[in-house]
Design an enzyme around this catalytic site. Structure first.
Site, PDB file in Angstrom:
ATOM      1  N   HIS A  71      -0.262  58.643 -15.435  1.00 12.96           N
ATOM      2  CA  HIS A  71       0.651  57.865 -16.275  1.00 12.96           C
ATOM      3  C   HIS A  71       0.009  57.432 -17.589  1.00 12.96           C
ATOM      4  CE1 HIS A  71      -1.117  54.279 -14.119  1.00 12.96           C
ATOM      5  NE2 HIS A  71      -0.970  53.740 -15.316  1.00 12.96           N
ATOM      6  N   ASP A 116      -0.954  60.230  -8.768  1.00 14.30           N
ATOM      7  CA  ASP A 116      -1.180  59.691 -10.116  1.00 14.30           C
ATOM      8  C   ASP A 116      -2.590  60.036 -10.617  1.00 14.30           C
ATOM      9  OD1 ASP A 116      -0.838  58.264 -12.457  1.00 14.30           O
ATOM     10  OD2 ASP A 116      -1.163  56.298 -11.539  1.00 14.30           O
ATOM     11  N   SER A 207      -5.879  51.340 -16.164  1.00  7.45           N
ATOM     12  CA  SER A 207      -5.425  52.490 -15.381  1.00  7.45           C
ATOM     13  C   SER A 207      -6.384  53.649 -15.547  1.00  7.45           C
ATOM     14  CB  SER A 207      -4.044  52.944 -15.836  1.00  7.45           C
ATOM     15  OG  SER A 207      -3.057  52.118 -15.331  1.00  7.45           O
TER      16      SER A 207
END
Length: 254
Positions: A71, A116, A207
């Site tokens: 992402h 992810d 992230s």
């Protein structure tokens, strides 16, 4: 260096409908109740930078490849390696490298953040040193109760930016507990860590950052529930032991 805005805020409403309470992506991740890392103790840590702002982290897993969360995808990247402070200009031992090729996992599911992860190919290989070094990915899946280390430059619990890389130890949570807490979002490509009474956690600025267990890269910061650092509410990480074959094939094919 300030963190960029949350790139997945567009689907927060969807997540709130699925789970009691709101969730937040690690992509503005803060390290909650951690401490300054020893300088260059995490030489695989990568900073993904856009317009002079940190927007995600990554991990050097090969002299020409960085692993990060899917992402965090962009069309091109500037990647900082060998950094301890994001404020220092031309920090000794650091390197800024451009990258224009990234490969998201083919089964990445953006709304739910399943699978992810992505690989980013640097435009040139980097020379490994005391401050820049790749790390091996764990071939064994995480064990509940294991103590692991997560690191990042995101906002601190007091809302301020850290001057240097932050580290915190979190414990792996059982798959049974993780799946119940994050139902119906939970997917086998995920695992949970943190949520203890010490309220140590990763959260919003980081992230794609590393979770290291027993000296190996075990996971990547993916998402969690807001507010960060709640007792009994762990953060969610990409379970890299599930992807070693895909990672190896992608690196070899490119």
């Amino acid at each position: 260096m300030a963190t960029a805005g949350n790139p997945w805020g567009w689907f927060l409403g969807y997540l709130i409908l699925g789970v009691a309470g709101s969730l937040v992506s690690g992509s503005c991740s803060q390290i909650i109740n951690g401490e300054d890392c020893s300088p260059h103790s995490q030489p695989w840590q990568a900073a993904l930078v856009m317009e002079n702002e940190l927007f995600c982290s990554g991990v050097l897993v090969h002299p020409q490849w960085v692993l990060s969360a899917a992402h965090c995808f962009q069309n091109s990247y500037t990647i900082g390696l060998g950094l301890h402070s994001l404020e220092a200009d031309q920090e000794p031992g650091s390197q800024m490298v451009e990258a224009s090729l990234s490969v998201r996992h083919p089964e990445y599911n953006r709304p739910l953040l399943a699978n992810d992860l992505m690989l980013i190919k640097l435009d040139e290989s980097v020379s490994e040193s005391d401050t820049i070094r790749s790390i091996s990915i764990a071939s064994q899946c995480p064990t509940a109760g294991n103590s692991c280390l997560v690191s990042g430059w995101g906002l601190l619990a007091n809302g301020r930016m850290p001057t240097v890389l932050q580290c915190v130890n979190v414990s792996v949570v059982s798959e049974e507990v993780c799946s119940k807490l994050y139902d119906p979002l939970y997917h086998p490509s995920m695992f949970c860590a943190g949520g203890g009474h010490d309220q140590k956690d990763s959260c919003n600025g980081d992230s794609g950052g590393p979770l290291i267990c027993n000296g190996y890269l075990q996971g990547l910061v993916s998402f969690g529930k807001a507010p960060c650092g709640q007792v009994g509410v762990p953060g969610v990480y990409t379970n890299l032991c599930k992807f070693t074959e895909w990672i190896e094939k992608t690196v070899q094919a490119s």
